[in-house]
Design a protein around this motif. Structure first.
Motif, PDB file in Angstrom:
ATOM      1  N   ASN A  66       2.793 -48.374  19.588  1.00 42.19           N
ATOM      2  CA  ASN A  66       3.950 -48.913  20.277  1.00 42.19           C
ATOM      3  C   ASN A  66       4.485 -50.222  19.728  1.00 42.19           C
ATOM      4  O   ASN A  66       5.705 -50.263  19.467  1.00 42.19           O
ATOM      5  N   ASP A 105      12.211 -50.479  15.021  1.00 41.83           N
ATOM      6  CA  ASP A 105      13.241 -50.285  15.599  1.00 41.83           C
ATOM      7  C   ASP A 105      13.985 -51.751  15.479  1.00 41.83           C
ATOM      8  O   ASP A 105      15.304 -51.884  15.261  1.00 41.83           O
ATOM      9  N   ARG A 106      13.437 -52.966  15.749  1.00 38.22           N
ATOM     10  CA  ARG A 106      14.022 -54.260  15.328  1.00 38.22           C
ATOM     11  C   ARG A 106      14.668 -54.369  13.732  1.00 38.22           C
ATOM     12  O   ARG A 106      15.305 -54.805  13.674  1.00 38.22           O
ATOM     13  N   LYS A 133       8.418 -50.666  17.922  1.00 47.78           N
ATOM     14  CA  LYS A 133       9.406 -51.633  18.409  1.00 47.78           C
ATOM     15  C   LYS A 133       9.637 -52.600  17.073  1.00 47.78           C
ATOM     16  O   LYS A 133      10.801 -53.234  16.756  1.00 47.78           O
ATOM     17  N   ARG A 141      12.613 -43.164  14.731  1.00 47.82           N
ATOM     18  CA  ARG A 141      11.590 -43.682  15.772  1.00 47.82           C
ATOM     19  C   ARG A 141      10.599 -42.434  16.117  1.00 47.82           C
ATOM     20  O   ARG A 141       9.705 -42.423  16.315  1.00 47.82           O
TER      21      ARG A 141
END
Length: 330
Positions: free
Chosen positions: A73, A80-81, A77, A97
């Motif tokens: 996870n 994704d950033r 994240k 993702r």
């Protein structure tokens, strides 16, 4: 006697003993006979050690699972950033993702199986055979996966575009996943469209162009002056600031229909205000025509015949001649 030990641990019911003996093979019984009572302690210790070792492995596998999920996870994240800072399109972000999540789960599963003590070589052979069987059974999902890659490469739409798919589904694109694309309809329904269907069928993107053209079809009576109608409509269009001057709006006589003259109006506006312009101009035309005394025609049906025949028909129906109308609204 070396059978004294078994007499102490086996049930007293001889029927149960006979059933146990029937299940156990003769070779196993012979091996049990050859075991000396002093060896049972060693065997129990060995079995207990193996059970304890396997229990520790199970606990470690559970710990690895939860730590792996947490790490996965955090990794997603971070990815994704990173994609957001690199201005990666939302459609590609959701697809990558989803792909990273599934790949991470597969890697975590392999780690857990290895932690439990299975050999990697035999595990790889097992996964290969299972993968072949699953791949044959899920050929449609593999097509959807390939369709998702095609959508990312060709980019027929992006997140936020309003599209219509070949199967009749339409709505605003919310996300592009590994196997399907999700859209939200006008009435707020969440629709899942397989990527294979989108990549191999017609897609209409209503949001791709910044400008769209509206079209109005207005019916007027044959007795109306078309030049006066065109002048009034053009004035109403000029009063609407959201309608573009270029391309220039047009008002033309489209068709001489059965009971009306069809006037066609075309005008361009920005895509995001297109429907508001359409509805507002409908209202302006209605009020403008009413104020100018321009009548909207009603569909009419004219009956041709002699007065005598109409009189006979009206009497047969028990009606007077005045109740028969030669113009009937539909």
């Amino acid at each position: 006697m070396k059978w004294d030990f078994f007499l102490q641990v086996l049930p007293a019911d001889t029927n149960k003993v006979n059933k146990i003996v029937e299940v156990v093979s003769p070779e196993t019984l012979q091996q049990l006979k050859d075991i000396k009572p002093s060896q049972w302690s060693t065997l129990l210790t060995e079995w207990g050690g193996k059970a304890l070792s396997f229990g520790i492995k199970v606990v470690l596998a559970i710990v690895v699972f939860y730590l792996g999920k947490l790490l996965l996870n955090l990794l997603i994240k971070w990815m994704d950033r990173l994609m957001e800072r690199r201005s990666v399109e939302p459609a590609a972000r959701t697809f990558l993702r989803s792909l990273a999540h599934i790949a991470g789960l597969v890697l975590l599963l392999l780690t857990i199986v290895t932690t439990l003590g299975f050999q990697p070589v035999s595990l790889a052979a097992l996964l290969a055979s299972v993968g072949l069987a699953v791949g044959m059974g899920l050929s449609g999902q593999l097509q959807n996966l390939a369709g998702g890659l095609i959508i990312l490469l060709t980019r027929p739409f992006k997140v936020g575009d309003y599209i219509a798919a070949g199967n009749g589904a339409e709505g605003t694109v919310d996300a592009v996943m590994m196997f399907h694309t999700t859209v939200v309809t006008i009435d707020n329904k969440y629709v899942f469209i397989p990527n294979g269907l989108l990549s191999s069928n017609l897609i209409t993107n209503y949001s791709r162009q910044s400008m769209r053209r509206n079209e109005w079809i207005i019916g007027i009576e044959y007795s109306e002056d078309f030049d006066r109608v065109r002048e009034l409509v053009m004035r109403l269009i000029e009063e609407e600031p959201r309608i573009h001057k270029e391309p220039a709006p047009i008002v033309v006589l489209k068709e001489l229909a059965d009971s009306s003259v069809k006037v066609m109006v075309r005008a361009w506006s920005n895509t995001d205000v297109m429907w508001n312009v359409y509805w507002d101009l409908n209202e302006r035309i209605l009020h403008g025509f009413n104020q100018a005394g321009i009548s909207f025609p009603f569909p009419q049906l004219t009956l041709h015949g002699s007065i005598a025949s109409v009189d006979r028909a009206s009497k047969a129906a028990g009606q007077s001649l005045e109740s028969v109308s030669t113009n009937t609204s539909r």
